[in-house]
Design an enzyme around this catalytic site. Structure first.
Site, PDB file in Angstrom:
ATOM      1  N   VAL A 127      24.925 -33.625  25.884  1.00 17.50           N
ATOM      2  CA  VAL A 127      25.390 -32.350  26.423  1.00 17.50           C
ATOM      3  C   VAL A 127      26.667 -32.634  27.190  1.00 17.50           C
ATOM      4  O   VAL A 127      26.722 -33.572  28.001  1.00 17.50           O
ATOM      5  CB  VAL A 127      24.342 -31.713  27.352  1.00 17.50           C
ATOM      6  CG1 VAL A 127      24.827 -30.352  27.854  1.00 17.50           C
ATOM      7  CG2 VAL A 127      22.999 -31.579  26.640  1.00 17.50           C
ATOM      8  N   CYS A 128      27.720 -31.873  26.907  1.00 11.62           N
ATOM      9  CA  CYS A 128      28.965 -31.945  27.656  1.00 11.62           C
ATOM     10  C   CYS A 128      29.519 -33.371  27.653  1.00 11.62           C
ATOM     11  O   CYS A 128      29.682 -33.990  26.609  1.00 11.62           O
ATOM     12  CB  CYS A 128      28.743 -31.410  29.061  1.00 11.62           C
ATOM     13  SG  CYS A 128      30.257 -31.040  29.989  1.00 11.62           S
ATOM     14  N   ALA A 129      29.792 -33.929  28.848  1.00 14.14           N
ATOM     15  CA  ALA A 129      30.394 -35.257  28.954  1.00 14.14           C
ATOM     16  C   ALA A 129      29.489 -36.362  28.443  1.00 14.14           C
ATOM     17  O   ALA A 129      29.942 -37.492  28.229  1.00 14.14           O
ATOM     18  CB  ALA A 129      30.777 -35.541  30.411  1.00 14.14           C
TER      19      ALA A 129
END
Length: 308
Positions: free
Chosen positions: A105-107
């Protein structure tokens, strides 16, 4: 029961973690229990929002049916951010090598990149980090402005709430769209975001409209896609004529008929079964096709990658 392991790093965003965790936790309320575990390089991890989180430092034994998720962390840039230990990166690689699925998720996509799992694969991350991810991992195929991607058991999402979309997609692929819809309704989340991502499940890809009648028809098809569903029965269930339902369905879904929508659900489920070792003939029977030739025709027509 499958095992979902969340890998935590300092500064982890609570929603990146809690959203997918609640999706898989809620699946148990509908007969598909998941075991959730949390691992880190230290026993306590401070989240970006200041809440300390307890974690195990020893990884559990995993099978190829299990999932490992790396939630994102506070990261104005990827360079200089928190990194997983080499042993954790090796565990990520090893899990994928034996046939398991890894997600971010994300970074968290940066961790998959450092593990070498993005090389030659489609991936995404938060739009503020996409250029940097592409520069840091030049062999990765960074897809911009989508909610999530999936490529050879490597699943990445854009960030924050898109982690929920990712988890719902994985439920839909593994257990069918009806379960994912039940979990989404229980969590009171908008389960119909598609993000214009061709690898998203049909439930997400064709339910971004606001027509309640069509949604009710889709709910019925989602729950019983493997059964014969005459158009007259579906239309009567939502209180309109067959002609009206066909016209409304076509307009709301961007050109699909109820039958075509049902076939799309069957095809996605069949592809999942085939990808896990089921024969084409058995998969055809499992998803409701009376003739395996129909499944073969649909597979031959499907654009590469559209079935997730």
């Amino acid at each position: 029961m499958s095992h979902v392991v969340f890998v935590l790093v300092p500064g982890v965003h609570l929603l990146d973690l809690a959203g997918p965790a609640q999706v898989f936790g809620t699946a148990g309320d509908f007969g598909q229990p998941y075991r959730l575990s949390y691992v880190a390089d230290q026993e306590q991890v401070l989240s970006a929002q200041g809440l300390p989180l307890a974690a195990h430092t020893q990884w559990p034994e995993l099978s190829d049916d299990d999932l490992v998720v790396v939630p994102g962390w506070r990261a104005p840039t990827l360079r200089g951010g928190p990194e997983l230990s080499q042993s954790a990166l090796e565990r990520l690689r090893a899990h994928h090598t034996v046939g398991g699925t890894v997600a971010s998720v994300c970074a968290g996509a940066e961790a998959l990149g450092l593990a070498g799992l993005l090389d030659g694969r489609r991936c995404t991350t938060h739009h503020h980090l996409q250029d940097e991810l592409a520069a840091r991992h030049p062999r990765a195929i960074v897809v911009r402005d989508v909610l999530f991607t999936t490529d050879d058991r490597v699943v990445t999402s854009a960030g924050i709430a898109s982690g929920i979309d990712l988890a719902l997609h994985l439920l839909a692929v593994r257990h069918g769209p009806a379960l994912a819809a039940q979990v989404a309704r229980d969590m009171v989340v908008y389960a119909r975001r598609n993000g214009h991502e061709p690898q998203a499940s049909a439930m997400l890809r064709h339910r971004s409209h606001l027509d309640d009648t069509v949604h009710r028809a889709q709910d019925l098809i989602d729950a019983r896609f493997a059964e014969p569903l005459p158009l007259a029965h579906v239309a009567a269930s939502v209180g309109v004529s067959e002609r009206t339902l066909t016209r409304m369905f076509h307009r709301a879904t961007g050109g699909l008929t109820p039958l075509r929508y049902q076939q799309t659900l069957r095809l996605e489920r069949a592809e999942h079964l085939i990808g896990h070792g089921t024969t084409v003939e058995t998969a055809a029977r499992e998803v409701g096709f009376q003739d395996v030739r129909m499944l073969r025709r649909l597979r031959s027509r499907a654009p590469c990658g559209t079935t997730g």
